[in-house]
Design an enzyme around this catalytic site. Structure first.
Site, PDB file in Angstrom:
ATOM      1  CD  GLU A 293      56.396  35.920  74.160  1.00  0.00           C
ATOM      2  OE1 GLU A 293      56.198  35.829  75.398  1.00  0.00           O
ATOM      3  OE2 GLU A 293      57.483  36.246  73.668  1.00  0.00           O
ATOM      4  CB  CYS A 327      58.916  35.030  77.381  1.00  0.00           C
ATOM      5  SG  CYS A 327      59.348  36.664  76.812  1.00  0.00           S
TER       6      CYS A 327
END
Length: 542
Positions: A293, A327
């Protein structure tokens, strides 16, 4: 040996404590913060069950008070990387052969330890070393990681229970084997839960792990290792090392027993890792699993039918909680001209009340960014905005004399392709593009095509036809898509997390999909009465 068809405790999401004035959790956390702040600890690496200290000591200081020392960690070198790999491989045979319910028990115990005995400690560690306020630490290092552990145990049992059908006279079975070799977990600074999940999810499935955290997360990683050890994790299953990334990568990715990487970090680093694995592919015993990720330039888009106050609240929370260092943080927003002034005024009113400072003062909503490098990068963007004459709606100031403090900053860009609309900043900077209401469809295309990333995004509207249409048009723009909510705060078991495009492999942490990446299935067919004649009936004469 005795056997049973075991059912694990049904997981539920860990309740979030609010730390209200006078509450026992607030008192315990304040006490723990004071204790840990007053100590200077020596943090070891953990290799093969041994605590490993070196002469190369690196200072650990709170980002909000960078002259105050709370510890030193022992930085390792290439020899420690090699030792960690060997320790993992030495532990592999016993660990993969341990009955699954005993592996499960270790991680369920770890979850209960974090929920009780270690809750204040892991939260205080995350607050001090990663500059999170009490609530942000609670939803991360306590609740989310507890959820990862408990739900992953359930997902593991679900995976093991999936079996094929069998024809008459045949028994078909499916086994889920751990990968051959070791898994490399490379973890970020911003979420203690991610730092814990990346090594434990492969380990839960019978793999052994070499874990290298970001240096700025080592203080809380050390507490996680204390929890794992107390929970009964055998020596060598997870080996925690503090070594330079490039040096570590060269050794890990060149090893024949490298079986996979579990990664959260920048897109550039992940692309380099992928390329290196490709170049080394002939060296490995099997094709490595690559799970990552990476970056994001997460959006919020509003339709003229949107609730103005809800939109403003989502932007303030989504962009400025944990200083925009999630994020999933809201980084670019598209707001109709018809509602801009009202939404702006709501946000300005909130920002006027928001306080910024040290985590020890629970009145502070905003704390420091993680380190000087990050501070300087964010300041560079703000300076560029000022130089370009782009409107700064709020904030725009910064100071690193005591801590790495950057004011929550709102920019209004006339150009939809302005650099702060396009580039990942990873700080408390939100750029707004105000579009003409009649250009809604055109703006949807802008949202989809402006960024190479596709991690999270949010869409605000009350018109259901519009919501349906936007959901379709933005289907590839975000792996986690939020309707009338901020683009942050994914909950394990409810919104599995991950994005595609330049944001990663979208293997969805917090779901069975992720755990499936850490096993290699074997299909077994057993025939009870096998054939004893090669001939089939069609061969017979008329």
């Amino acid at each position: 040996m005795t056997f049973g068809n075991f059912k694990v405790p049904t997981p539920i999401n860990e309740p979030v404590k609010m730390y209200a004035v006078g509450s026992p959790e607030r008192h315990a956390l304040k006490e723990m913060l004071a204790k840990m702040r007053s100590e200077v600890i020596d943090v070891p690496m953990y290799i093969g069950g041994e605590k490993v200290f070196t002469e190369n000591k690196v200072k650990i200081a709170p980002p909000h008070d960078h002259q105050h020392v709370i510890g030193y960690f022992s930085q390792g070198d290439s020899t420690h990387v090699q030792q960690a790999i060997q320790a993992a491989l030495n532990a592999k045979e016993d660990w993969k052969n341990m009955a699954w319910e005993h592996r499960a028990a270790i991680f369920l115990k770890a979850a209960d330890l974090l929920a009780t005995k270690y809750r204040a400690k892991i939260n205080a560690a995350t607050m001090l070393a990663q500059s999170k306020n009490a609530y942000q630490a609670e939803i991360d290092s306590s609740c989310e990681f507890i959820d990862f552990l408990r739900f992953n145990v359930q997902f593991m049992t679900d995976i093991y229970s999936q079996q094929p059908i069998s024809s008459a006279g045949i028994w078909n079975r499916s086994e889920q084997r751990p990968l051959e070799g070791f898994v490399y977990a490379l973890t970020p600074f911003n979420f203690t839960a991610i730092a814990g999940n990346l090594p434990t999810s492969p380990a839960m499935m019978g793999n052994v792990v070499v874990w290298k955290p970001a240096f700025s997360q080592i203080y809380s990683a050390n507490v996680l290792m204390e929890v794992f050890i107390e929970a009964g994790l055998p020596a060598g299953v997870i080996n925690l090392i503090y070594t330079e990334g490039v040096e570590t990568g060269k050794i890990v990715l060149d090893h024949a027993d490298f079986a996979g990487i579990h990664f959260t970090g920048s897109t550039g680093v992940f692309q380099h890792i992928w390329k290196t694995i490709g170049n080394n592919i002939a060296k490995y015993k099997s094709f490595p699993r690559i799970v990552g990720e990476t970056g994001g330039k997460d959006f919020v888009m509003a339709h003229p039918s949107a609730d103005r106050k809800a939109l403003a609240t989502a932007l303030v929370r989504g962009a400025f909680e944990y200083q925009g260092q999630k994020c999933s943080a809201a980084s670019r927003a598209y707001i109709p001209a018809s509602m801009w002034e009202e939404v702006k005024n709501y946000m300005l009113a909130d920002l006027k009340e928001i306080k910024m400072g040290k985590v020890e003062d629970f009145r502070n909503f905003v704390n420091a960014v993680i380190d000087e490098k990050s501070f300087d990068n964010i300041a560079k963007y703000i300076d560029r905005v000022k130089k370009d004459g782009v409107e700064i709606v709020a904030g725009g100031n910064y100071d690193k004399s005591v801590g790495y403090f950057v004011e929550p900053t709102i920019i209004r860009a006339e150009d939809s392709q302005y650099l702060t609309m396009c580039e990942e900043i990873f700080g408390p900077v939100l750029t707004i593009y105000v579009y003409q209401d009649a250009r809604f469809e055109e703006t949807l295309t802008l949202v989809d095509q402006t960024s190479p990333y596709a991690l999270t995004g949010a869409f605000f509207a009350q018109d259901r036809y519009v919501i349906e249409s936007a959901s379709r048009k933005l289907e590839n723009a975000a792996g986690n898509f939020y309707i009338n909510d901020k683009p942050t705060g994914a909950v394990v078991g409810q919104q599995p997390f991950g994005g595609a495009r330049a944001s990663g492999t979208n293997d969805k942490a917090g779901s069975a999909l992720n755990l499936l990446r850490w096993v290699s299935p074997r299909s077994i067919k057993e025939t009870f009465v096998p054939a004893v004649d090669y001939r089939y009936p069609f061969l017979d004469a008329e």
